[in-house]
Design a protein around this motif. Structure first.
Motif, short mmCIF file in Angstrom:
data_model
loop_
_atom_site.label_atom_id
_atom_site.label_comp_id
_atom_site.label_asym_id
_atom_site.label_seq_id
_atom_site.Cartn_x
_atom_site.Cartn_y
_atom_site.Cartn_z
N VAL A 28 5.73 12.77 1.83
CA VAL A 28 5.52 11.80 2.97
C VAL A 28 4.58 10.61 2.53
O VAL A 28 3.82 10.93 2.20
N ARG A 29 5.02 9.32 3.01
CA ARG A 29 4.26 8.17 2.56
C ARG A 29 3.46 7.79 3.66
O ARG A 29 4.01 7.68 4.70
N VAL A 30 2.42 7.34 3.51
CA VAL A 30 1.45 7.15 4.66
C VAL A 30 0.75 5.98 4.66
O VAL A 30 0.15 5.46 3.45
N GLU A 31 0.84 4.76 5.65
CA GLU A 31 -0.08 3.67 5.68
C GLU A 31 -0.79 3.65 6.74
O GLU A 31 -0.42 4.23 7.72
N MET A 39 3.79 6.97 9.19
CA MET A 39 4.50 7.99 8.10
C MET A 39 5.86 7.75 7.77
O MET A 39 6.46 7.38 8.68
N MET A 40 6.17 7.82 6.69
CA MET A 40 7.65 7.58 6.27
C MET A 40 8.19 8.65 5.19
O MET A 40 7.28 9.02 4.62
N ALA A 41 9.24 8.99 5.36
CA ALA A 41 10.03 9.80 4.37
C ALA A 41 10.04 9.15 3.02
O ALA A 41 10.12 7.96 2.78
N ARG A 62 1.83 -10.19 -19.22
CA ARG A 62 0.98 -10.86 -18.61
C ARG A 62 0.51 -10.35 -17.18
O ARG A 62 -0.37 -10.55 -16.61
N TRP A 63 1.52 -9.53 -16.63
CA TRP A 63 1.15 -9.02 -15.18
C TRP A 63 1.39 -7.32 -15.17
O TRP A 63 2.01 -6.90 -15.88
N SER A 64 0.20 -7.01 -14.47
CA SER A 64 0.27 -5.58 -14.03
C SER A 64 1.08 -5.37 -12.62
O SER A 64 1.05 -6.31 -12.08
N ARG A 65 1.94 -4.38 -13.04
CA ARG A 65 2.96 -3.99 -11.87
C ARG A 65 2.93 -2.60 -11.53
O ARG A 65 2.92 -1.77 -12.16
N LEU A 66 2.33 -2.47 -10.01
CA LEU A 66 1.80 -1.35 -9.70
C LEU A 66 2.71 -1.01 -8.41
O LEU A 66 3.09 -1.52 -7.74
N GLN A 67 3.41 0.37 -8.43
CA GLN A 67 4.34 0.86 -7.26
C GLN A 67 3.26 1.67 -6.58
O GLN A 67 2.32 2.40 -6.95
N THR A 68 3.52 1.58 -5.42
CA THR A 68 2.69 2.46 -4.36
C THR A 68 1.31 2.47 -4.54
O THR A 68 0.63 3.67 -4.38
N GLN A 69 0.61 1.23 -4.70
CA GLN A 69 -0.69 1.12 -4.83
C GLN A 69 -1.61 1.00 -3.39
O GLN A 69 -1.05 0.15 -2.57
N ASP A 70 -2.40 1.68 -2.86
CA ASP A 70 -3.18 1.14 -1.82
C ASP A 70 -3.85 0.10 -1.67
O ASP A 70 -4.38 0.01 -2.91
N VAL A 71 -3.67 -0.58 -0.59
CA VAL A 71 -4.45 -2.08 -0.70
C VAL A 71 -5.32 -1.95 0.44
O VAL A 71 -5.37 -1.68 1.19
N ASP A 72 -6.58 -2.94 0.01
CA ASP A 72 -7.70 -3.09 0.91
C ASP A 72 -7.43 -4.41 1.49
O ASP A 72 -7.70 -5.63 0.55
N ILE A 73 -7.16 -4.53 2.50
CA ILE A 73 -7.20 -6.14 3.38
C ILE A 73 -8.85 -6.13 4.10
O ILE A 73 -9.05 -5.27 4.76
N VAL A 74 -9.39 -7.12 3.59
CA VAL A 74 -10.70 -7.58 4.02
C VAL A 74 -10.72 -7.63 5.66
O VAL A 74 -9.65 -8.39 6.17
N ASP A 75 -11.45 -7.24 6.15
CA ASP A 75 -11.73 -7.41 7.79
C ASP A 75 -10.54 -6.77 8.71
O ASP A 75 -10.15 -7.51 9.65
N VAL A 81 0.61 0.27 1.80
CA VAL A 81 1.13 0.66 0.50
C VAL A 81 2.33 0.00 0.10
O VAL A 81 3.34 0.60 0.49
N PRO A 82 2.39 -1.12 -0.43
CA PRO A 82 3.81 -1.90 -0.86
C PRO A 82 4.29 -1.17 -2.06
O PRO A 82 4.05 -0.15 -2.56
N ASP A 83 5.70 -1.57 -1.97
CA ASP A 83 6.60 -0.86 -2.93
C ASP A 83 6.02 -1.25 -4.25
O ASP A 83 6.30 -0.58 -5.17
N LEU A 84 5.78 -2.55 -4.52
CA LEU A 84 5.20 -3.06 -5.56
C LEU A 84 4.10 -4.06 -5.48
O LEU A 84 4.25 -4.87 -4.46
N VAL A 85 3.08 -4.21 -6.27
CA VAL A 85 1.77 -5.17 -6.41
C VAL A 85 1.91 -5.69 -7.74
O VAL A 85 2.09 -4.92 -8.59
N VAL A 86 1.66 -7.09 -7.81
CA VAL A 86 1.62 -7.75 -9.01
C VAL A 86 0.39 -8.44 -9.09
O VAL A 86 0.17 -9.13 -8.24
N LEU A 87 -0.26 -8.40 -10.33
CA LEU A 87 -1.35 -9.07 -10.52
C LEU A 87 -1.83 -9.24 -12.07
O LEU A 87 -1.10 -8.68 -12.76
N ARG A 88 -2.40 -10.39 -12.12
CA ARG A 88 -2.80 -10.61 -13.83
C ARG A 88 -3.52 -9.46 -14.20
O ARG A 88 -4.01 -8.97 -13.45
#
Length: 198
Positions: A28-31, A39-41, A62-75, A81-88
């Motif tokens: 179970v994936r939780v956001e 909650m999602m199956a 060049r890019w880090s590609r992360l799957q199911t990474q927890d993300v912190d949104i300020v304020d 928990v996106p399916d894919l996150v890309v950052l330098r």
């Protein structure tokens, strides 16, 4: 004197603390999305193959590609928990459960049969509020990719000004990554009712 906005802020902080201690069942994936626990199956095979296909096209040097990474949104009382996150690659922190949204270049969500409204409305606003420069929705229901760019506004009023829609089979320019995404092999869901988003 009691004010609804003060109560909401307290509730959201409390929900964030509760969410951090939550241990979901296996599979179970939780956001946390604006104070609500979702909650999602586990995702469908079509969904997973699209994520893999997108990931494979983003150069790892060049890019880090992360799957199911927890993300912190300020304020925000949100930890999507996106399916894919890309950052330098040089922006990747050394450790931590939460990745600050300010470090991200692109967030990718692949629409599932039950996530249409969340992906096109709630998460769109959350990622814009987090100032994620580009948000890509890959939609196997409508066989389309929708790229949102130029985040503006704050909290519930946040949104993206730029929007580009491309049908599966057509190339999608991801200028922010310096690539063109080949969508030819993206699979679709069958027997699912079409929707009207974006």
């Amino acid at each position: 004197m009691w004010r609804p906005t003060e109560m909401t802020a307290v509730d959201e902080r409390g929900m964030t603390r509760y969410f951090e201690e939550l241990e979901p069942p296996e599979g179970v994936r939780v956001e946390l999305l604006r104070g609500e626990i979702v909650m999602m199956a586990s995702p469908d095979l079509v969904h997973n193959m699209i994520v893999e296909d997108v990931l494979d096209q983003i150069p790892r040097k060049r890019w880090s590609r992360l799957q199911t990474q927890d993300v912190d949104i300020v304020d925000e009382a949100s930890e999507p928990v996106p399916d894919l996150v890309v950052l330098r690659r040089d922006a990747l922190p050394g450790s931590g459960r939460l990745l600050p949204s300010g470090l991200m270049t692109l967030v990718v969500e692949v629409v599932s049969k039950t996530s249409v409204i969340r992906d096109y409305t709630i998460k769109r606003s959350i990622y814009a509020a987090g100032r994620v420069p580009a948000y890509l929705i890959v939609d196997p229901i409508m066989a389309q990719c929708v790229l949102f760019t130029v985040p503006t506004g704050d909290r519930d009023d946040a949104d993206y000004q730029g929007q580009l829609t491309v049908k599966f089979g057509d190339p999608l320019p991801l200028d922010i990554l310096g690539i063109e995404l080949d969508t030819t092999d993206f699979g679709t869901f069958t027997g699912v009712r079409p929707h009207r988003y974006p």
